[in-house]
Structure formats: structure tokens, C-alpha cells
Motif scaffolding. Structure first.
Motif, PDB file in Angstrom:
ATOM      1  N   GLU A   5       7.111   1.641   3.238  1.00  0.00           N
ATOM      2  CA  GLU A   5       7.946   0.536   2.833  1.00  0.00           C
ATOM      3  C   GLU A   5       8.067   0.084   1.423  1.00  0.00           C
ATOM      4  O   GLU A   5       6.982  -0.342   0.958  1.00  0.00           O
ATOM      5  CB  GLU A   5       7.864  -0.813   3.784  1.00  0.00           C
ATOM      6  N   GLN A   6       9.151  -0.309   0.835  1.00  0.00           N
ATOM      7  CA  GLN A   6       9.153  -0.785  -0.528  1.00  0.00           C
ATOM      8  C   GLN A   6      10.462  -1.816  -0.845  1.00  0.00           C
ATOM      9  O   GLN A   6      11.296  -1.450  -0.097  1.00  0.00           O
ATOM     10  CB  GLN A   6       9.429   0.513  -1.819  1.00  0.00           C
ATOM     11  N   ASN A  22       4.978  -3.195  -5.165  1.00  0.00           N
ATOM     12  CA  ASN A  22       3.956  -3.146  -4.169  1.00  0.00           C
ATOM     13  C   ASN A  22       4.920  -2.221  -3.170  1.00  0.00           C
ATOM     14  O   ASN A  22       6.087  -2.160  -2.961  1.00  0.00           O
ATOM     15  CB  ASN A  22       3.572  -4.502  -3.590  1.00  0.00           C
ATOM     16  N   CYS A  23       3.826  -1.495  -2.424  1.00  0.00           N
ATOM     17  CA  CYS A  23       4.426  -0.650  -1.318  1.00  0.00           C
ATOM     18  C   CYS A  23       3.227  -0.861  -0.174  1.00  0.00           C
ATOM     19  O   CYS A  23       2.106  -1.001  -0.456  1.00  0.00           O
ATOM     20  CB  CYS A  23       4.420   0.981  -1.784  1.00  0.00           C
ATOM     21  N   THR A  24       3.865  -0.432   0.960  1.00  0.00           N
ATOM     22  CA  THR A  24       2.933  -0.628   2.027  1.00  0.00           C
ATOM     23  C   THR A  24       3.374   0.722   2.841  1.00  0.00           C
ATOM     24  O   THR A  24       4.379   1.298   2.783  1.00  0.00           O
ATOM     25  CB  THR A  24       3.153  -1.771   3.196  1.00  0.00           C
ATOM     26  N   TYR A  25       2.277   1.208   3.502  1.00  0.00           N
ATOM     27  CA  TYR A  25       2.570   2.498   4.276  1.00  0.00           C
ATOM     28  C   TYR A  25       1.987   2.632   5.817  1.00  0.00           C
ATOM     29  O   TYR A  25       0.894   1.596   5.940  1.00  0.00           O
ATOM     30  CB  TYR A  25       1.851   3.628   3.465  1.00  0.00           C
ATOM     31  N   ASP A  66      -5.381   0.091  -1.929  1.00  0.00           N
ATOM     32  CA  ASP A  66      -6.329  -0.578  -0.968  1.00  0.00           C
ATOM     33  C   ASP A  66      -5.755   0.089   0.308  1.00  0.00           C
ATOM     34  O   ASP A  66      -4.880  -0.179   1.123  1.00  0.00           O
ATOM     35  CB  ASP A  66      -5.751  -2.233  -1.011  1.00  0.00           C
ATOM     36  N   LYS A  67      -6.700   1.077   0.551  1.00  0.00           N
ATOM     37  CA  LYS A  67      -6.452   1.937   1.721  1.00  0.00           C
ATOM     38  C   LYS A  67      -6.745   1.076   3.099  1.00  0.00           C
ATOM     39  O   LYS A  67      -6.262   1.455   4.224  1.00  0.00           O
ATOM     40  CB  LYS A  67      -7.342   3.205   1.851  1.00  0.00           C
ATOM     41  N   SER A  68      -7.681   0.143   3.036  1.00  0.00           N
ATOM     42  CA  SER A  68      -8.208  -0.321   4.264  1.00  0.00           C
ATOM     43  C   SER A  68      -6.647  -1.550   4.802  1.00  0.00           C
ATOM     44  O   SER A  68      -6.402  -1.743   6.028  1.00  0.00           O
ATOM     45  CB  SER A  68      -9.111  -1.622   3.891  1.00  0.00           C
ATOM     46  N   SER A  69      -5.854  -1.665   3.772  1.00  0.00           N
ATOM     47  CA  SER A  69      -4.846  -2.715   4.113  1.00  0.00           C
ATOM     48  C   SER A  69      -3.593  -1.625   3.987  1.00  0.00           C
ATOM     49  O   SER A  69      -2.388  -2.330   4.442  1.00  0.00           O
ATOM     50  CB  SER A  69      -4.559  -3.730   3.132  1.00  0.00           C
ATOM     51  N   LYS A  70      -3.563  -0.575   3.815  1.00  0.00           N
ATOM     52  CA  LYS A  70      -2.470   0.363   3.363  1.00  0.00           C
ATOM     53  C   LYS A  70      -1.447  -0.363   2.633  1.00  0.00           C
ATOM     54  O   LYS A  70      -0.248  -0.596   3.095  1.00  0.00           O
ATOM     55  CB  LYS A  70      -1.992   0.658   4.815  1.00  0.00           C
ATOM     56  N   PRO A 101       5.055  14.706  -0.916  1.00  0.00           N
ATOM     57  CA  PRO A 101       5.084  13.287  -1.154  1.00  0.00           C
ATOM     58  C   PRO A 101       6.129  12.969  -0.384  1.00  0.00           C
ATOM     59  O   PRO A 101       7.233  13.461  -0.130  1.00  0.00           O
ATOM     60  CB  PRO A 101       5.244  13.016  -2.548  1.00  0.00           C
ATOM     61  N   THR A 102       5.878  11.572   0.313  1.00  0.00           N
ATOM     62  CA  THR A 102       6.762  10.607   0.920  1.00  0.00           C
ATOM     63  C   THR A 102       7.104   9.797  -0.117  1.00  0.00           C
ATOM     64  O   THR A 102       6.266   8.903  -0.581  1.00  0.00           O
ATOM     65  CB  THR A 102       6.343  10.135   2.097  1.00  0.00           C
ATOM     66  N   PHE A 103       8.500   9.431  -0.338  1.00  0.00           N
ATOM     67  CA  PHE A 103       8.510   8.394  -1.527  1.00  0.00           C
ATOM     68  C   PHE A 103       9.184   6.985  -0.737  1.00  0.00           C
ATOM     69  O   PHE A 103       9.902   7.176   0.540  1.00  0.00           O
ATOM     70  CB  PHE A 103      10.062   8.816  -2.194  1.00  0.00           C
ATOM     71  N   GLY A 104       9.084   6.058  -1.343  1.00  0.00           N
ATOM     72  CA  GLY A 104       9.441   4.661  -1.010  1.00  0.00           C
ATOM     73  C   GLY A 104      11.113   4.691  -1.641  1.00  0.00           C
ATOM     74  O   GLY A 104      11.512   5.536  -2.147  1.00  0.00           O
TER      75      GLY A 104
END
Lengths: 113, 115
Positions: A5-6, A22-25, A66-70, A101-104
Motif C-alpha cells: 500500500e502506498q 512511505n509504504c506498508t505491506y 521496519d520489518k516488525s511494523s511492515k 518484485p511487487t510494486f506500490g
């Protein structure tokens, strides 16, 4: 929910500002995280990549994972009008031995003088 | 290297016509990708090839879309018949897909308008 998500923006800032993109995944298997920059009417170009968590700096650009927060971020210091572009995050995992790769969707950034 | 080369850069066609987009990847790259980009959906992967073999075409929207890679230096994406909703920018890209770097090199895109 999409895997990546972007916010599409646009994000408009004055020259010299610090920009945060920023991006979340949702896929915890993602290991490689990339930022591509796309100027108007051009194809995307790789700007930076990082592996797993942590920070990576390249000139005025800093990529943070930040992988813990994705959650991943791209910071641009002392932004310039030439930074005006769309910034796409991308991420990949070794699924099936490949790293497709998966793009936002990309965030449009406008830096005005 | 000249980079990924796409043609045509711009195409305006009437609904129902066949459209063929062409791509020359970077020499030596073993992966080739076709993407479609729109404001609404962003960058969508349509299909990708590895060593000229189609690996995943799950992103191809309909049977009207087809892609071929007859050799390592050439690929086509065909839309037949074209519809106005196919209007988008179509990118071809190529890469070595190894874990480090993961750089995908994009062409400048083919801007398709179907009227």
C-alpha cells in the motif's frame, strides 16, 4: 487489501524541505525493499534498495525498513525541484526461487521553488 | 548499452483494431517483463518470461492479450481486439533476477490510446 500500500499523493513541498515517503505491506516473506523513481513520461529507475531491516543512506536519500511494523520509508533531505517525480516502492521475496518484485502504486512528489 | 527499447512510443488506434507493442531487452538479461500502468491501478505486471519461456501470465487481463518472446532479443505484446479501457502506458522491462540489487530496467513505455 493489496500486498503493498502506498499513498498516491500528490505530496507538494517547498524546496529544501525534508520529504518522507512511505509504504506498508502485508507479506512478511518480503526480504528486499526497493525504491524506484519515475520522471514524467519515463520508465521507473531504481533509486535504492535495502535487504531486511535497517537504514541505508545515499547522498540526500535514506531508505529505512521496519520489518516488525511492515513499514518502509524513503527520506529526502534538502529536496530540490529536480526531485519532482513519482516514487514507487517495491519489495520481493525468494518465492519459488525468483525475486519478482511487487510494486506500490507510487507517490507523486512535487518540490516547488 | 542502449537500454530497453520499446516501439511504438505512442499509438492511437480505434476500438476493435489490433495493437502490437514491441520490445528489445538489454542484451544478456534473462528475464523480460510486460507491465501496464494507469492512474487508477498503478503498475501492474501482465506477464514475465525467463529465458524466452513464459513463466507467469496471471496478470494478463483477458484472452484479448497475448505475448510472445521468439528469441532473447525480442518480445511482443498484442491486443486484439483493442478496447478503450486498454488505454494505458505499457512498459517492457528486463533484468537479471538475483537476490542482491534486484534492478529491473524499464523502457520508456508505449503510450496507447484506444478511441
Amino acid at each position: 487489501q493489496k500486498e503493498v500500500e502506498q499513498d498516491p499523493g500528490p505530496l507538494s513541498v517547498p524546496e529544501g524541505a525534508i520529504v518522507s515517503l512511505n509504504c506498508t505491506y502485508s507479506n512478511s516473506a518480503f526480504q528486499y525493499f526497493m525504491w524506484y523513481r519515475q520522471y514524467s513520461r519515463k520508465g521507473p529507475e531504481l533509486l535504492m534498495y535495502t535487504y531486511s531491516s535497517g537504514n541505508k543512506e545515499d547522498g540526500r536519500f535514506t531508505a529505512q525498513v521496519d520489518k516488525s511494523s511492515k513499514y518502509i520509508s524513503l527520506f529526502i533531505r534538502d529536496s530540490q525541484p529536480s526531485d519532482s517525480a513519482t516514487y514507487l516502492c517495491a519489495m520481493s521475496s525468494p518465492s519459488g526461487g525468483s525475486y519478482i518484485p511487487t510494486f506500490g502504486r507510487g507517490t507523486s512528489l512535487i518540490v516547488h521553488p | 548499452d542502449a537500454g530497453v527499447i520499446q516501439s511504438p512510443r505512442h499509438e492511437v488506434t480505434e476500438m476493435g483494431q489490433e495493437v502490437t507493442l514491441r520490445c528489445k531487452p538489454i542484451s544478456g538479461h534473462d528475464y523480460l517483463f510486460w507491465y501496464r500502468q494507469t492512474m487508477m491501478r498503478g503498475l501492474e505486471l501482465l506477464i514475465y518470461f525467463n529465458n524466452n519461456v513464459p513463466i507467469d501470465d496471471s496478470g494478463m487481463p483477458e484472452d484479448r492479450f497475448s505475448a510472445k518472446m521468439p528469441n532473447a532479443s525480442f518480445s511482443t505484446l498484442k491486443i486484439q481486439p483493442s478496447e478503450p479501457r486498454d488505454s494505458a502506458v505499457y512498459f517492457c522491462a528486463s533484468s537479471f533476477l538475483v537476490p542482491s540489487g534486484n534492478t529491473i530496467y524499464f523502457g520508456e513505455g508505449s503510450w496507447l490510446t484506444v478511441v
